[in-house]
Design an enzyme around this catalytic site. Structure first.
Site, PDB file in Angstrom:
ATOM      1  N   ASP A 251     -46.922  52.111  58.511  1.00  0.00           N
ATOM      2  CA  ASP A 251     -47.834  53.207  58.187  1.00  0.00           C
ATOM      3  C   ASP A 251     -47.690  54.287  59.255  1.00  0.00           C
ATOM      4  OD1 ASP A 251     -50.093  54.892  57.853  1.00  0.00           O
ATOM      5  OD2 ASP A 251     -51.295  53.232  57.089  1.00  0.00           O
ATOM      6  N   GLY A 277     -45.395  50.276  54.236  1.00  0.00           N
ATOM      7  CA  GLY A 277     -46.103  51.455  54.693  1.00  0.00           C
ATOM      8  C   GLY A 277     -47.576  51.455  54.363  1.00  0.00           C
ATOM      9  N   HIS A 278     -48.094  52.663  54.133  1.00  0.00           N
ATOM     10  CA  HIS A 278     -49.531  52.887  53.964  1.00  0.00           C
ATOM     11  C   HIS A 278     -50.072  52.200  52.714  1.00  0.00           C
ATOM     12  CE1 HIS A 278     -53.196  55.063  54.852  1.00  0.00           C
ATOM     13  NE2 HIS A 278     -53.194  55.665  53.674  1.00  0.00           N
ATOM     14  N   PHE A 279     -49.420  52.406  51.568  1.00  0.00           N
ATOM     15  CA  PHE A 279     -49.868  51.832  50.303  1.00  0.00           C
ATOM     16  C   PHE A 279     -49.220  50.459  50.116  1.00  0.00           C
ATOM     17  CE2 PHE A 279     -51.105  56.189  49.562  1.00  0.00           C
ATOM     18  CZ  PHE A 279     -52.223  56.091  48.741  1.00  0.00           C
TER      19      PHE A 279
END
Length: 314
Positions: A251, A277-279
């Site tokens: 992220d 990552g983020h999602f």
């Protein structure tokens, strides 16, 4: 053309949950939400609090996967998704929490675990501070509550004010299609696992009239969340809620040390960090969903164990 049916054990079929999509009016805001209809009326409740720039649709696959055994409820905040707010709505994280609090009360949610993702962390911790008796547990996924979890990019973002040189240009870039797509695909080694509908739908909502102004106001208010980190941490120490932390280590905004920091205040918290990552749900749902199912089953009194993801009920 004919097909021959082979005798023997039938294939296991993963039957998705039945999901309803509704609006409910709270304090002048028409809150859109999606909710699974579990087979047991007393099933554990998980309130899914989405992040930026998304909405409840980011949880579609999770609800399909777990919604037969658990009641998953996912609202869209004012300024996001399908929710409709009046023109004079004041966008701040306090006001988002007000709307979600009123929403839970309208639905009669007296007790629930919370899924805290991104913006969902500041919304959820505000709810926890107001009503600790309602919080049965926390599932934290890239929902930051610690200084060490902030990347330099996040620190720069939280420092923005309307007077900061270049602030408006930076926010326009943040709301662009390239940025929205990058938040979904950034950090994953297999972008082909990320369905394009998510970031395309997000961008559609971002470009609706008034939405850019709403996001601009929330961006400038984000520093209120960083200032509240010590208060949130004190709440965690005082209440020690059952806590499951899952985190995408790549992220660019919220770093993996922010995941491990939860153990400092909730020593029994279980932390799982994934190379994404983020999602993180986009490409790691098969790994994360069973962790959530196990967590809810272990921590919710009277919960029954769910079936394995591939099993079909008789």
């Amino acid at each position: 053309m004919s097909f021959t049916h082979r005798t023997g054990t039938p294939p296991r079929i993963a039957v998705p949950a039945q999901i309803v999509h509704r609006f409910v009016e709270v304090d002048g805001v028409e809150v859109f939400y999606r909710e699974s209809l579990p087979e047991r009326p007393d099933a554990p409740v998980l309130l899914l609090l989405h992040g930026f720039p998304s909405a409840s649709h980011q949880f579609r696959r999770l609800i399909d996967t777990l919604g037969r055994d658990f009641r998953l409820v996912a609202p869209d905040y004012p300024g996001f998704g399908h929710t409709r707010a009046p023109r004079d709505f004041t966008y701040s994280f306090d006001r988002l929490a007000d709307a979600v609090e009123a929403f839970t009360e309208r639905l009669g949610l007296a007790r629930y675990a919370m899924y805290l993702f991104d913006f969902g962390a500041p919304v959820g911790f505000r709810l926890a501070l107001r009503h600790p008796e309602r919080v049965a547990g926390l599932v934290v996924q890239n929902g930051n509550a610690y200084e060490e979890g902030l990347s330099q990019a996040a620190r720069d973002f939280t420092a923005l004010t309307p007077e900061t040189p270049g602030a408006e240009a930076a926010l326009r870039g943040l709301l662009s299609l390239d940025s929205t797509r990058g938040q979904y695909e950034g950090g994953t080694s297999r972008p082909e696992l990320v369905a394009p509908e998510g970031w395309l739908l997000d961008q559609h909502f971002l470009e609706l009239p008034g939405r850019a102004d709403a996001q601009r106001a929330l961006a400038y208010d984000y520093k209120s969340n960083v200032a509240a980190y010590p208060v949130w941490q004190a709440w965690l120490r005082a209440h020690r809620p059952p806590t499951l932390v899952t985190w995408g280590a790549r992220d660019p905004f919220f770093l993996a040390p922010g995941a491990h920091a939860y153990v400092r205040d909730v020593p029994d918290a279980k932390v799982h960090v994934f190379e994404t990552g983020h999602f993180a749900l986009e490409d790691h749902l098969p790994a994360i969903a069973p962790l959530i199912a196990d967590f809810l089953t272990r921590t919710w009194p009277g919960a029954s164990a769910p079936l394995s993801p591939g099993a079909a009920r008789p």
